[in-house]
Design a protein around this motif. Structure first.
Motif, PDB file in Angstrom:
ATOM      1  N   ARG A  38       3.497   0.710   5.648  1.00 54.30           N
ATOM      2  CA  ARG A  38       4.130   1.805   4.919  1.00 54.30           C
ATOM      3  C   ARG A  38       3.263   2.265   3.752  1.00 54.30           C
ATOM      4  O   ARG A  38       3.183   3.460   3.447  1.00 54.30           O
ATOM      5  N   ASP A  42       2.040   6.064   3.069  1.00 52.83           N
ATOM      6  CA  ASP A  42       2.470   6.840   1.897  1.00 52.83           C
ATOM      7  C   ASP A  42       1.303   7.324   1.050  1.00 52.83           C
ATOM      8  O   ASP A  42       1.366   8.410   0.485  1.00 52.83           O
ATOM      9  N   THR A  46       0.583  10.475   4.825  1.00 55.21           N
ATOM     10  CA  THR A  46       1.563  11.492   4.414  1.00 55.21           C
ATOM     11  C   THR A  46       0.938  12.557   3.513  1.00 55.21           C
ATOM     12  O   THR A  46       1.145  13.758   3.749  1.00 55.21           O
ATOM     13  N   VAL A 238       9.935   4.919  -2.101  1.00 51.97           N
ATOM     14  CA  VAL A 238       8.943   5.379  -1.133  1.00 51.97           C
ATOM     15  C   VAL A 238       8.690   6.877  -1.265  1.00 51.97           C
ATOM     16  O   VAL A 238       7.558   7.342  -1.236  1.00 51.97           O
ATOM     17  N   ALA A 242       5.125   8.800  -2.162  1.00 52.03           N
ATOM     18  CA  ALA A 242       4.533   9.810  -1.288  1.00 52.03           C
ATOM     19  C   ALA A 242       4.323  11.123  -2.023  1.00 52.03           C
ATOM     20  O   ALA A 242       3.288  11.779  -1.866  1.00 52.03           O
TER      21      ALA A 242
END
Length: 319
Positions: A38, A42, A46, A238, A242
């Motif tokens: 993740r 991020d 992303t 999160v 991002a």
């Protein structure tokens, strides 16, 4: 004619968002199939998918009219970062009274945005920005991301679920989504730049105003919606990370590409007094509010007030 230009512009913006969504689905699915973390999603994937529409506009603009693309892209990035920082830090704190930034990744991202914005603001005001600036910014982004990925295990990430959420599509479908989404983005961008030029000429308003007030808000939809939804669910870490790293990508990579493909860019004083000043001020305040890992409700209200002042001030100045 002005109404027709606006309708066509909004239609192509919808295609831009559709293409971005397809790329996002494809990239996320590929990341899940490759068992990427993740954190990597991020801070790298992303932001890059978020930056794809604005980079496409920059490249298409280079083929069309340089000065229009320069003012338009710079204003779009300023507006996007203004919205990202004010919403990512301001909205959760306004709802819950206070948010705690548990990871130094977010704080580091805010500092990078602030430092890069400050350097560009003062150096660009004194001397024209050349392609060497762009190369320096691109290299700085690559070095920064490599350092973050290399040292991410040293940061306090225990509060995060390090697995990417969502059910992935098949590998071939993911690749097709990424390719088709990129093609749609390039197609929409090829129409948006001429439409912005025609709309500005017809309505007698600056292209920078269209980018700062209209396009930046439309392009922020993929960032703002996750922030709103995660805040309402009580899980905002999160989405904040991002959004902040998307701003860092915009300042270093998108600006870098825009500067690198042009020999010299002269930023007008009007841009400095409005859009550039707004992004600099809100970046400095965001860095100041997050220095103690907490953002209070008063701080969030301050961010929103600054956001409203610069947006409404730009609108009022054009009326």
């Amino acid at each position: 004619m002005t109404t027709q230009f606006i309708v066509l512009l909004l239609l192509n913006c919808f295609l831009l968002l559709l293409g971005h969504r397809l790329v996002q689905i494809g990239v996320t699915s590929i990341a899940i199939h490759m068992h990427l973390s993740r954190v990597l999603m991020d801070i790298l994937l992303t932001p890059l998918t978020m930056a794809l529409p604005i980079v496409s506009l920059a490249l298409i603009g280079k083929l069309y009219i340089d000065w229009i693309a320069n003012e338009f892209i710079i204003s779009c990035v300023n507006g996007i970062n203004l919205i990202n920082i004010s919403f990512s830090l301001g909205f959760p704190a306004m709802i819950f009274g206070k948010i705690t930034i548990r990871s130094r990744l977010e704080i580091l991202g805010i500092y990078v945005v602030t430092i890069a914005t400050t350097i560009m603001y003062f150096t660009g005001y004194i001397i024209p920005i050349t392609s060497h600036y762009g190369i320096m910014y691109i290299l700085s982004y690559l070095i920064f991301i490599c350092m973050i990925i290399r040292t991410s295990k040293k940061f306090h990430l225990d509060s995060y679920d390090n697995h990417i959420d969502g059910k992935p599509v098949d590998g071939l479908v993911a690749v097709l989504c990424t390719i088709s989404g990129t093609a749609i983005i390039l197609l929409a961008a090829s129409y948006i730049i001429p439409l912005v030029h025609l709309l500005a000429s017809e309505s007698k308003i600056a292209v920078s105003f269209i980018g700062f007030t209209l396009l930046s808000h439309i392009l922020c939809i993929p960032t703002i919606i996750p922030i709103l939804l995660s805040t309402l669910k009580g899980k905002n870490e999160v989405s904040i990370r991002a959004a902040i790293y998307t701003s860092a990508c915009n300042v270093l990579l998108v600006y870098g590409i825009q500067f690198a493909i042009n020999q010299k860019i002269n930023i007008s004083k009007q841009l400095y007094m409005s859009e550039m000043s707004g992004m600099l001020i809100i970046s400095l305040i965001g860095a100041f509010l997050s220095k103690n890992n907490n953002v209070s409700r008063k701080g969030s209200i301050t961010l929103f007030l600054i956001y409203l002042i610069f947006i409404c001030g730009n609108i009022a100045a054009r009326i």
